[in-house]
Design an enzyme around this catalytic site. Structure first.
Site, mmCIF file in Angstrom:
data_model
loop_
_atom_site.group_PDB
_atom_site.id
_atom_site.type_symbol
_atom_site.label_atom_id
_atom_site.label_comp_id
_atom_site.label_asym_id
_atom_site.label_seq_id
_atom_site.Cartn_x
_atom_site.Cartn_y
_atom_site.Cartn_z
ATOM 1 N N SER A 126 24.144 26.328 3.766
ATOM 2 C CA SER A 126 23.828 25.153 2.959
ATOM 3 C C SER A 126 22.333 24.888 2.952
ATOM 4 C CB SER A 126 24.550 23.920 3.520
ATOM 5 O OG SER A 126 24.072 22.730 2.935
ATOM 6 N N TYR A 151 26.660 18.070 9.879
ATOM 7 C CA TYR A 151 27.073 19.084 8.912
ATOM 8 C C TYR A 151 26.027 20.187 8.823
ATOM 9 C CZ TYR A 151 27.822 21.328 4.395
ATOM 10 O OH TYR A 151 27.986 22.264 3.408
#
Length: 334
Positions: A126, A151
């Site tokens: 990501s 995350y």
């Protein structure tokens, strides 16, 4: 060629399965169909993939024994690992879900590849790994040691775990750092979906950092094309690579990391304006401060990906927003 695609009922995963089956590949999809968001949307995505080359297995990648059995039974050639607990803000509320899916689940996939001679593992990282980085565009040569959400930390951990397996067991792995993916069948927890829904419903949309934010919005069609192309580019060992001289995105192990984004960020307010123009409705806006875990800007340097695949994103924000809004109105009868 037999592929495993994890997260097959997901936004990106279902689109990847569609592309692979259209090319004639045999695909096994894995998904636990959890209720992080509306499961009806997930089932609707799966309904689109009525193909004789596709088989869905419903399981949780955190289930070690189930994953091991699947790998042993199917003997995959390649794995595209997209399953994960997504969302920056939800990681603040429910951190353990990220440990289960993004850490334990990722390890189980790596173990499956290790014990079954998988030829190439492509997995989702990501853009959030760039964290506190201020230099733009974000380059895979940059340090990514300061994430600002759990995350993001799990995604950075995935890259580190993959490298260790590439080094120890000679498993070719490629990590893809996705940049703000949007488009048809998108996730309800993401800004394009939230903004479109609230504007049509006459509700107020929240604008973080008072609108002073920039995002490298990338259409899902471009993302999928990049994934499918990079799956054919299997990283090899580089005997002359060193930590001191080499990029952290490559290695002496068969390991690579790439940015996959549009490469042209736009201001959040311009993206909102594109949605307003497409809907023909002006949004009610609530301007507020930056939220925990959020970043000011994302901007992908994608030159490395272009050099190995020859592909650059084609979908403009105007065209992408029009496509998404049309899908949303048709799917939800708005």
């Amino acid at each position: 060629m037999k592929y495993l695609v994890t997260g097959a009922a997901g936004f990106i995963g279902s689109a990847v399965v569609e592309q692979l089956t259209a090319k004639g590949y045999s695909v096994v999809g894995v998904d636990n169909i959890n209720d992080y968001y509306d499961v009806n949307l997930k089932f609707a995505r799966l309904e689109r993939i009525k193909h004789s080359n596709f088989n869905l297995v419903e399981l949780d990648i955190a289930d070690r024994e189930a994953v091991a059995k699947l790998f042993e039974t199917e003997q995959f050639d390649q794995v595209i690992h997209l399953a994960a607990q997504a969302g920056v803000r939800y990681s603040i509320e429910n951190p353990h879900a990220y440990a289960d899916s993004n850490l334990v689940g990722h390890l189980n996939i790596l173990e499956g590849c290790r014990h079954n001679k998988v030829k190439h593992l492509v997995y989702a990282s990501s853009s959030s790994v760039y964290g506190l980085n201020a230099k733009t565009p974000f380059s895979t040569a940059d340090s990514v040691d300061h994430p600002v959400s759990l995350y993001a930390a799990t995604k950075k951990s995935n890259e580190l775990m993959a490298h260790s397996y590439s080094h120890l067991y000679d498993i070719p792995t490629t990590g893809l750092r996705f940049f703000t993916v949007y488009g048809s069948w998108g996730r309800p927890d993401m800004a394009p979906f939230i903004f479109t829904k609230k504007i049509l419903d006459g509700d107020t949309i929240d604008i973080n950092n008072n609108g002073d934010m920039w995002r490298d919005f990338t259409h899902v069609d471009d993302i999928v094309e990049g994934i499918v192309r990079i799956a054919d580019v299997v990283p090899a060992r580089q005997s002359d690579w060193t930590v001191e001289e080499g990029s952290p995105a490559t290695s002496s192990a068969p390991y690579s990391v790439y940015n996959i984004g549009h490469g042209s960020p736009i201001n959040l307010m311009d993206f909102v304006k594109a949605i307003e123009d497409e809907l023909g409705i002006e949004a009610k806006k609530n301007f507020r401060e930056m939220q925990p875990g959020d970043v000011y800007q994302t901007y992908a340097d994608t030159q490395d990906l272009f050099e190995v695949t020859g592909y650059k994103p084609q979908v403009t924000v105007k065209a992408g927003v029009a496509e998404f809004v049309q899908w949303y109105r048709e799917f939800y009868n708005k």
